[in-house]
Write a protein that holds these residues in place. Structure first.
Motif, PDB file in Angstrom:
ATOM      1  N   UNK A 296      -7.180  31.098 -25.803  1.00 29.85           N
ATOM      2  CA  UNK A 296      -7.266  32.281 -26.531  1.00 29.85           C
ATOM      3  C   UNK A 296      -6.986  33.580 -25.791  1.00 29.85           C
ATOM      4  N   UNK A 297      -7.050  33.395 -24.468  1.00 27.60           N
ATOM      5  CA  UNK A 297      -6.956  34.466 -23.562  1.00 27.60           C
ATOM      6  C   UNK A 297      -5.814  35.281 -23.634  1.00 27.60           C
ATOM      7  N   UNK A 298      -4.531  34.934 -23.695  1.00 26.85           N
ATOM      8  CA  UNK A 298      -3.371  35.452 -23.787  1.00 26.85           C
ATOM      9  C   UNK A 298      -3.515  36.574 -24.886  1.00 26.85           C
ATOM     10  N   UNK A 299      -3.895  35.906 -26.401  1.00 26.47           N
ATOM     11  CA  UNK A 299      -4.021  37.109 -27.437  1.00 26.47           C
ATOM     12  C   UNK A 299      -5.068  37.961 -27.313  1.00 26.47           C
ATOM     13  N   UNK A 300      -6.183  37.473 -26.738  1.00 25.03           N
ATOM     14  CA  UNK A 300      -7.244  38.451 -26.822  1.00 25.03           C
ATOM     15  C   UNK A 300      -7.134  39.277 -25.941  1.00 25.03           C
TER      16      UNK A 300
END
Length: 367
Positions: A296-300
């Motif tokens: 989820x980090x890229x979108x977060x």
């Protein structure tokens, strides 16, 4: 230069997080306050999900037979030597020397261009609108996001104001290795009033023994030899074997958190809360958290790494921990009541099919 991710803590979970995050195309650095072998008091048994994670990440190629051994079953052993055993699903578990696991993960990280800075403690942090500034022993560092994987007594957890007082029995552990060939490809949990002994094969000529007990359950000051004397069957197995590591301790084990995320930061592994080692799930749970967070980090980051953008990780991590905590607390409740524990184990001995289903679920179900 500003990095995408700074990971505080270079143990196995921190390094798995680095590998998972780098695989998503983000820049990452690992900051580890210690130097050298980075040993730790640990049962050193990876359940099947944890072993699968190492295989998927390509880490197994760095592990040598003298430092690891597969196991395909868990056996619970009563004081009289009788026990109940269940096979684990493929690929089975892996007993691996903690120092060798950390070394293998560091080698894979280096192979992928991930910088691991040892002897680099984080002394302070400041969360800004676009980045977190970390004050380290090597100077200031800026990253868009911080992952705290700095262990059971995580300084970053406290600094991020995510800690909560833990409730329940204070449990402690001691661990030592012995130079002898494992007598079976399995983990054994030997049970006695007030204490358990966990026996894990961790090489072609190494067996690890760890004791866990609650504060006040053992009279006097517990030491390794006194604890071992409570397990005659195990003591006979180890008779004549030379010690293969220094004695290390850990505890108190139970650690609480009020959340696992804050603006531009998240907790993983033991830093994200801990109940007990009785289920053997610690590393597998941490590896799973690392993967979910990395996904989820890229979108977060694109959304500013707000609490809302991290909500999926918060939810999934809390759900996985809740299932682990329920199981650990249930097993502890039974283990601390010897008469009940003997009744339960004896019934499972009499019903081997039920024992297989129950123990496989207890050791491998991810909820």
């Amino acid at each position: 230069m500003m990095l995408d991710i700074a990971i505080v803590g270079g143990g196995p979970v921190g390094l798995v997080a680095a590998l998972e995050i780098r695989a998503r195309g983000l820049s990452v650095v690992v900051l580890e306050r210690r130097t050298g072998a980075l040993d730790k008091a640990c049962g050193e048994g990876l359940m099947p999900p944890g072993r699968s994670a190492l295989e998927r990440l390509g880490v197994m190629r760095w592990l040598k037979p003298e430092d690891c051994a597969g196991f395909n079953a868990i056996r619970f052993v009563q004081e009289d030597g009788r026990g109940v055993e269940a096979e684990l699903p493929a690929p089975g578990g892996l007993g691996v020397r903690r120092t060798a696991l950390r070394r293998a993960l560091a080698s894979e990280a280096h192979d992928r261009g991930i910088e691991v800075r040892e002897g680099c403690a984080v002394r302070a942090h400041t969360v800004g609108a676009d980045a977190v500034t970390l004050t380290t022993d090597a100077g200031d560092l800026q990253a868009r996001f911080v992952v705290a994987s700095d262990g059971l007594h995580s300084p970053m957890r406290r600094a991020l104001d995510l800690e909560r007082a833990a409730r329940g029995a204070r449990r402690f552990g001691l661990r030592r290795h012995f130079a002898l060939s494992p007598w079976a490809p399995r983990v054994e949990v030997h049970l006695s009033a007030g204490v358990e002994a966990y026996v894990t094969p961790s090489g072609v000529n190494r067996v690890g023994v760890a004791f866990l007990w609650a504060d006040g359950d053992i009279p006097g000051t517990p030491d390794f030899d006194r604890l071992l004397s409570r397990f005659p069957v195990l003591m006979e197995r180890l008779k004549g074997a030379s010690e293969d590591s220094s004695l290390l301790g850990a505890g108190p084990l139970r650690q609480g958190v009020r959340a696992r995320t804050s603006h531009r930061a998240a907790l993983v592994g033991d830093a994200a809360g801990y109940v007990d080692a009785i289920t053997g799930e610690g590393l597998s749970l941490g590896f799973r958290q690392a993967r979910v967070l990395a996904e989820i980090l890229p979108d977060a980051l694109a959304a500013g790494a707000t609490l809302a953008s991290l909500a999926h990780y918060e939810r999934e991590s809390a759900n996985a921990f809740r299932r682990y905590a329920r199981l650990a607390n249930a097993m502890l409740w039974i283990a601390r009541r010897p008469r009940l524990r003997r009744f339960v184990v004896n019934r499972l001995i009499d019903a081997p099919r039920l024992a297989g289903v129950a123990l496989r679920w207890a050791m491998t179900n991810e909820g």
